[in-house]
Design an enzyme around this catalytic site. Structure first.
Site, PDB file in Angstrom:
ATOM      1  N   LYS A   1      -2.237   3.476  -1.188  1.00 34.66           N
ATOM      2  CA  LYS A   1      -2.841   2.652  -2.229  1.00 34.66           C
ATOM      3  C   LYS A   1      -4.034   2.959  -2.867  1.00 34.66           C
ATOM      4  CE  LYS A   1       1.129   0.621  -2.505  1.00 34.66           C
ATOM      5  NZ  LYS A   1       1.893  -0.464  -2.090  1.00 34.66           N
TER       6      LYS A   1
HETATM    7  C1  LIG Z   1       3.030  -1.204  -1.555  1.00 34.53           C
HETATM    8  C2  LIG Z   1       3.702  -2.375  -2.536  1.00 34.53           C
HETATM    9  C3  LIG Z   1       3.884  -3.626  -1.754  1.00 34.53           C
HETATM   10  C4  LIG Z   1       3.942  -3.746  -0.369  1.00 34.53           C
HETATM   11  O1  LIG Z   1       2.461  -3.587   0.128  1.00 34.53           O
HETATM   12  P1  LIG Z   1       2.344  -3.396   1.887  1.00 34.53           P
HETATM   13  O2  LIG Z   1       0.743  -3.814   1.925  1.00 34.53           O
HETATM   14  O3  LIG Z   1       2.790  -2.261   2.225  1.00 34.53           O
HETATM   15  O4  LIG Z   1       2.945  -4.840   2.159  1.00 34.53           O
HETATM   16  C5  LIG Z   1       4.257  -4.709  -2.553  1.00 34.53           C
HETATM   17  N1  LIG Z   1       4.740  -4.405  -3.926  1.00 34.53           N
HETATM   18  C6  LIG Z   1       4.389  -3.426  -4.576  1.00 34.53           C
HETATM   19  C7  LIG Z   1       4.590  -3.257  -5.747  1.00 34.53           C
HETATM   20  C8  LIG Z   1       4.112  -2.250  -4.035  1.00 34.53           C
HETATM   21  O5  LIG Z   1       4.009  -1.008  -4.202  1.00 34.53           O
END
Ligand SMILES: *Cc1c(COP(=O)(O)O)cnc(C)c1O
Length: 383
Positions: free
Chosen positions: A186
């Site tokens: 991210k």
């Molecule tokens: C990555 C992601 C999540 C989950 O994030 P985590 O921190 O790994 O739990 C939720 N929603 C979307 C749209 C994502 O891309």
């Protein structure tokens, strides 16, 4: 064209010396798990988003689960969300015992379509989870209007959208409650981690308690000089806290997130310019009044493209470029078909978009020649 020697990964984190020194400082201190650095990260995040409360958690998924649990959403309730999202957005609805209901997306923005939300509202509907797909804010005025007239909670899945804005307001302040992701790929990473933001005092307090076993006080306060051994369990909570080692990364990543978003914007604009002249590539649009978070750079293949989507991915891999697909529509996964009777044909816009989408590499650690190479590989595809 000449194939590059080194594989260009789809995503790469950017960790600086500041982050490394801060992690070492944590390791040498007495606080490995939630402690002063987590508190500092929350304060800093709060100021950045300009919201009343920020609660650091172990993931975005945990944050979304806590949001639903704190709001008391459970069996018999329905929650409306986008099918074009990561499965965890929807899994958490099942975790609290509620029923996920999908509303189709807008073919231009790839975000949930407010008109489709309206069609899916029933007397059981309790909340909407708005996913800011790729980093583009959803049409929040329309979503909040619908929520207002049906008394629904609005939860933002802000996993892609740190730094994004809608009509001058930061993503994370556009609904009742929001959850950010700091997963390794991210825009801001702590390895694993997340942040819940809200202006609602009651929800914030409940989330704080639920994120640490339902215990009435933070562990670090209990064991510090002013604390005591006594605690009370108010709910059967979860183990969803962030650690100080993670927060050590987050504090410094957050200082760079604005600069990185601007870089991502520049890179995306370069791709946009280069792909504008290719007739078989369709690009998603950006809504008026929005600042895009630029987490993902997604292209869509027109029917007249020289190759299919899967072939394009294969060819790019052969040329040493990593790509991905965001996402396999959640309603098409076996669990959701079997349990809720979903299947092909039920969300036609999402299903059509899914066949066309590819996400290309887009991250601050890319060099100019990396971007150029990706463009050249795409342009070189003739079938
Ligand atoms: C990555 C992601 C999540 C989950 O994030 P985590 O921190 O790994 O739990 C939720 N929603 C979307 C749209 C994502 O891309």
């Amino acid at each position: 064209m000449q194939k590059r020697e080194q594989f260009l990964p789809f995503a790469r984190p950017l960790i600086g010396d500041d982050e490394i020194h801060e992690v070492i400082d944590s390791l040498k201190s007495d606080w490995l798990t939630r402690g002063p650095k987590t508190g500092h990260f929350e304060e800093k995040f709060k100021k950045y988003i300009r919201c009343e409360h920020a609660m650091a958690v172990s993931s975005c998924t945990a944050g979304l689960h806590l949001a639903l649990a704190a709001a008391g959403i459970g069996p018999g309730d329905e929650v409306i969300t986008s099918p074009l999202t990561f499965c965890s957005t929807v899994n958490v609805i099942v975790h609290v015992g509620a029923t996920p209901v999908f509303a189709d997306i807008d073919p231009q923005t790839l975000n949930i379509n407010p008109e489709e939300i309206e069609k899916k509202i029933s007397p059981r509907t309790k909340a909407i989870i708005a996913v800011h797909y790729a980093g583009q804010p959803c049409d929040m005025d329309a979503i909040n209007k619908i929520a207002g007239s049906h008394n629904l909670l609005v939860i933002e899945d802000a996993a892609h959208a740190i730094g994004a804005r809608y009509k001058g307001k930061m993503v994370g302040t556009l609904g009742d409650i929001a959850s950010f992701s700091f997963y390794a790929t991210k825009n801001l990473t702590t390895g694993e981690g997340g942040m819940v933001t809200t202006d609602n005092d009651e929800l914030a307090e409940k989330i704080r308690v639920l994120s640490l076993h339902g215990i009435s006080r933070d562990a670090w306060k209990r064991y510090s000089a002013e604390g005591s051994w006594y605690y009370e369990v108010l709910y059967p909570g979860f183990k969803y806290n962030m650690t100080d080692i993670e927060a050590a990364l987050g504090i410094h990543q957050l200082s760079k997130v604005e600069w990185w978003r601007e870089l991502r914007e520049e890179y995306a604009a370069y791709y946009d310019r280069e792909f504008a002249g290719i007739g078989w590539i369709r690009l998603p649009g950006v809504i008026d009044g929005a600042v895009h978070g630029r987490h993902l750079y997604v292209i869509m293949l027109e029917d007249r493209a020289p190759v299919g989507r899967d072939e394009l991915i294969k060819e790019m891999g052969r040329m040493n470029v990593g790509t991905s697909v965001h996402f396999i529509p959640v309603h098409l996964h076996p669990y959701y078909r079997k349990t809720f009777g979903y299947g092909e044909g039920m969300l036609p816009v999402t299903e059509d978009v899914f066949k066309r989408i590819v996400s290309l590499p887009l991250y601050p650690a890319m060099a100019e020649e990396d971007l150029r190479y990706v463009v050249d590989v795409v342009k070189g595809i003739v079938g």
